[in-house]
Design a protein around this motif. Structure first.
Motif, PDB file in Angstrom:
ATOM      1  N   ALA A   1     -16.913  46.603  47.764  1.00 53.82           N
ATOM      2  CA  ALA A   1     -17.944  46.507  47.995  1.00 53.82           C
ATOM      3  C   ALA A   1     -19.243  47.317  48.440  1.00 53.82           C
ATOM      4  O   ALA A   1     -20.128  47.766  47.881  1.00 53.82           O
ATOM      5  CB  ALA A   1     -18.762  44.626  47.833  1.00 53.82           C
ATOM      6  N   LEU A   2     -18.465  47.590  49.278  1.00 53.01           N
ATOM      7  CA  LEU A   2     -19.869  48.172  50.548  1.00 53.01           C
ATOM      8  C   LEU A   2     -19.582  49.431  49.856  1.00 53.01           C
ATOM      9  O   LEU A   2     -20.620  50.951  49.834  1.00 53.01           O
ATOM     10  CB  LEU A   2     -19.158  48.096  52.002  1.00 53.01           C
ATOM     11  N   GLY A   3     -18.510  50.176  49.629  1.00 55.09           N
ATOM     12  CA  GLY A   3     -17.805  51.767  48.713  1.00 55.09           C
ATOM     13  C   GLY A   3     -18.033  52.266  50.200  1.00 55.09           C
ATOM     14  O   GLY A   3     -17.983  52.452  51.057  1.00 55.09           O
ATOM     15  N   ARG A   4     -18.238  53.984  50.018  1.00 54.78           N
ATOM     16  CA  ARG A   4     -18.271  55.235  51.213  1.00 54.78           C
ATOM     17  C   ARG A   4     -19.947  55.153  51.933  1.00 54.78           C
ATOM     18  O   ARG A   4     -21.047  55.388  50.989  1.00 54.78           O
ATOM     19  CB  ARG A   4     -17.876  56.252  50.120  1.00 54.78           C
TER      20      ARG A   4
ATOM     21  N   HIS B   1     -23.815  57.941  46.113  1.00 50.86           N
ATOM     22  CA  HIS B   1     -22.765  58.293  46.054  1.00 50.86           C
ATOM     23  C   HIS B   1     -21.554  57.132  46.277  1.00 50.86           C
ATOM     24  O   HIS B   1     -20.386  57.297  46.933  1.00 50.86           O
ATOM     25  CB  HIS B   1     -21.768  59.687  46.167  1.00 50.86           C
ATOM     26  N   CYS B   2     -21.852  55.749  47.087  1.00 48.70           N
ATOM     27  CA  CYS B   2     -21.602  54.559  47.439  1.00 48.70           C
ATOM     28  C   CYS B   2     -19.793  54.674  47.150  1.00 48.70           C
ATOM     29  O   CYS B   2     -19.073  54.022  47.828  1.00 48.70           O
ATOM     30  CB  CYS B   2     -22.358  53.827  47.938  1.00 48.70           C
ATOM     31  N   ILE B   3     -20.259  54.064  45.794  1.00 46.68           N
ATOM     32  CA  ILE B   3     -18.349  53.649  45.425  1.00 46.68           C
ATOM     33  C   ILE B   3     -17.530  55.086  44.865  1.00 46.68           C
ATOM     34  O   ILE B   3     -16.482  54.574  44.682  1.00 46.68           O
ATOM     35  CB  ILE B   3     -18.609  52.939  44.183  1.00 46.68           C
ATOM     36  N   ALA B   4     -17.742  55.885  45.489  1.00 44.06           N
ATOM     37  CA  ALA B   4     -17.198  57.228  45.166  1.00 44.06           C
ATOM     38  C   ALA B   4     -17.166  58.224  46.163  1.00 44.06           C
ATOM     39  O   ALA B   4     -17.751  58.112  46.773  1.00 44.06           O
ATOM     40  CB  ALA B   4     -17.872  57.803  43.411  1.00 44.06           C
ATOM     41  N   LEU B   5     -15.546  58.573  46.582  1.00 40.38           N
ATOM     42  CA  LEU B   5     -15.566  59.429  47.884  1.00 40.38           C
ATOM     43  C   LEU B   5     -16.477  60.799  47.131  1.00 40.38           C
ATOM     44  O   LEU B   5     -15.588  61.365  46.220  1.00 40.38           O
ATOM     45  CB  LEU B   5     -14.070  59.408  47.773  1.00 40.38           C
ATOM     46  N   ALA B   6     -17.250  61.303  48.004  1.00 41.34           N
ATOM     47  CA  ALA B   6     -18.238  62.904  48.041  1.00 41.34           C
ATOM     48  C   ALA B   6     -17.508  63.646  48.867  1.00 41.34           C
ATOM     49  O   ALA B   6     -16.567  63.409  50.396  1.00 41.34           O
ATOM     50  CB  ALA B   6     -19.686  62.273  48.256  1.00 41.34           C
ATOM     51  N   GLU B   7     -17.781  64.985  48.748  1.00 38.45           N
ATOM     52  CA  GLU B   7     -17.494  65.921  49.412  1.00 38.45           C
ATOM     53  C   GLU B   7     -17.797  66.191  50.591  1.00 38.45           C
ATOM     54  O   GLU B   7     -19.576  65.951  50.615  1.00 38.45           O
ATOM     55  CB  GLU B   7     -16.508  67.538  48.346  1.00 38.45           C
ATOM     56  N   SER B   8     -17.636  66.718  51.645  1.00 39.56           N
ATOM     57  CA  SER B   8     -18.553  66.663  53.004  1.00 39.56           C
ATOM     58  C   SER B   8     -18.988  68.598  53.401  1.00 39.56           C
ATOM     59  O   SER B   8     -17.768  69.047  52.281  1.00 39.56           O
ATOM     60  CB  SER B   8     -17.648  66.548  54.275  1.00 39.56           C
ATOM     61  N   THR B   9     -19.401  68.523  53.424  1.00 38.03           N
ATOM     62  CA  THR B   9     -20.342  69.604  53.353  1.00 38.03           C
ATOM     63  C   THR B   9     -20.019  70.109  54.977  1.00 38.03           C
ATOM     64  O   THR B   9     -20.161  69.388  55.753  1.00 38.03           O
ATOM     65  CB  THR B   9     -21.941  69.986  52.974  1.00 38.03           C
ATOM     66  N   ASP B  10     -19.879  71.682  55.298  1.00 43.45           N
ATOM     67  CA  ASP B  10     -19.444  71.983  56.602  1.00 43.45           C
ATOM     68  C   ASP B  10     -20.957  72.400  57.153  1.00 43.45           C
ATOM     69  O   ASP B  10     -22.017  72.318  56.532  1.00 43.45           O
ATOM     70  CB  ASP B  10     -19.234  73.292  56.453  1.00 43.45           C
TER      71      ASP B  10
END
Length: 274
Positions: free
Chosen positions: A183-186, A26-35
């Motif tokens: 270009a890097l993304g997340r 999901h480099c180009i999309a922000l993903a939810e972090s997990t605890d």
């Protein structure tokens, strides 16, 4: 002719070993972090890697070994030496700011040698699909030995595997442009030079890390404990710090911390019999 057919068979067999399906990143999309923070320390870099995980070993200076579940081995900022263990990586990346980040004579048995620069400052473009891992790069400028600028002489390499985006900033000499950040993304995990001047001043590197919003930050290129501690003293309270004296960690999407974490690894060459 027989030798050629034998070579083709070996090539196809090697490809089949690493032709496992890659979990989409999901480099180009922000993903939810997990605890939770669950790093798994391994006794040997050759041990099997947990499912949907990537094993990271800090080798030296700016060189890291990335190992996948299927046994794919990739070395960053490859200098030609990884230790006494007999390892032929599946791919290596290099940057040429200094000789501690590249070699002019990589072993010809290495299938993929990715230079982070092109001829006469033209930059490099890589998009290498190895099945379990996709390797791509974002070129940046570097300073040359005369105090000028070599356009596109460095590359930030991104390794997408097990659903993760792992970035190696290389010998970064300037804050990336908005286009380069895009270009890097997340990046879930990032290796960052924290020497404080040979690459980027600490203020600028902290700015870069703030923009990247990575879950795990691995300091590199720190020469001595003094420069490492100077970096750690400058980070803000928004970062957690894990410094347990290990050289390795295994990371997965499910183990990413909910709070940005600086994970200090100690460089250690790969040893025969380890």
């Amino acid at each position: 002719m027989r030798a050629l057919l034998w070579f083709l068979c070996l090539t196809l067999f090697a490809g089949a070993l690493h032709a496992q399906e890659r979990r989409a990143s999901h480099c180009i999309a922000l993903a939810e972090s997990t605890d939770g923070l669950e790093y798994l320390q391994k006794a040997s870099w050759q041990d099997p890697v947990s499912r949907d995980s990537v094993h990271i070993r800090y080798i030296a200076h700016a060189s890291f070994l990335l190992r996948t579940e299927g046994g794919l081995n990739v070395v960053t900022d490859f200098t030609g030496f990884t230790g006494s263990a007999p390892l032929i990586p599946d791919a290596v990346t290099m940057n040429h700011a200094h000789e501690t980040h590249w070699t002019a004579h990589p072993d010809p048995a290495i299938p993929h040698v990715l230079q982070g620069w092109g001829p006469a400052g033209t930059g490099a473009q890589h998009h290498l699909d190895l099945g379990e891992m996709l390797i791509r790069n974002v070129p940046t400028d570097i300073r040359n030995m005369f105090g000028g600028v070599e356009p596109l002489g460095n590359s930030i390499f991104v390794f997408e595997a097990a659903g993760l985006c792992i970035g190696h900033l290389g010998h970064l000499h300037h804050v990336p442009t908005p286009e380069q950040f895009a270009a890097l993304g997340r990046l879930d995990v990032v290796m960052a030079a924290v020497d404080g001047g040979i690459t980027l001043p600490l203020d600028q590197m902290l700015e870069v890390l703030g923009r990247l919003r990575s879950s795990v930050i691995i300091p590199m290129h720190w020469f001595t404990d003094y420069s490492l501690e100077r970096f750690l003293a400058r980070v803000g309270p928004e970062f957690s710090v894990v410094n347990e004296g290990n050289s390795t960690l295994t990371v997965s999407l499910r183990s990413l911390p909910s709070r940005p974490t600086i994970h200090v690894l100690r460089p250690r060459y790969l040893e025969a019999g380890e």
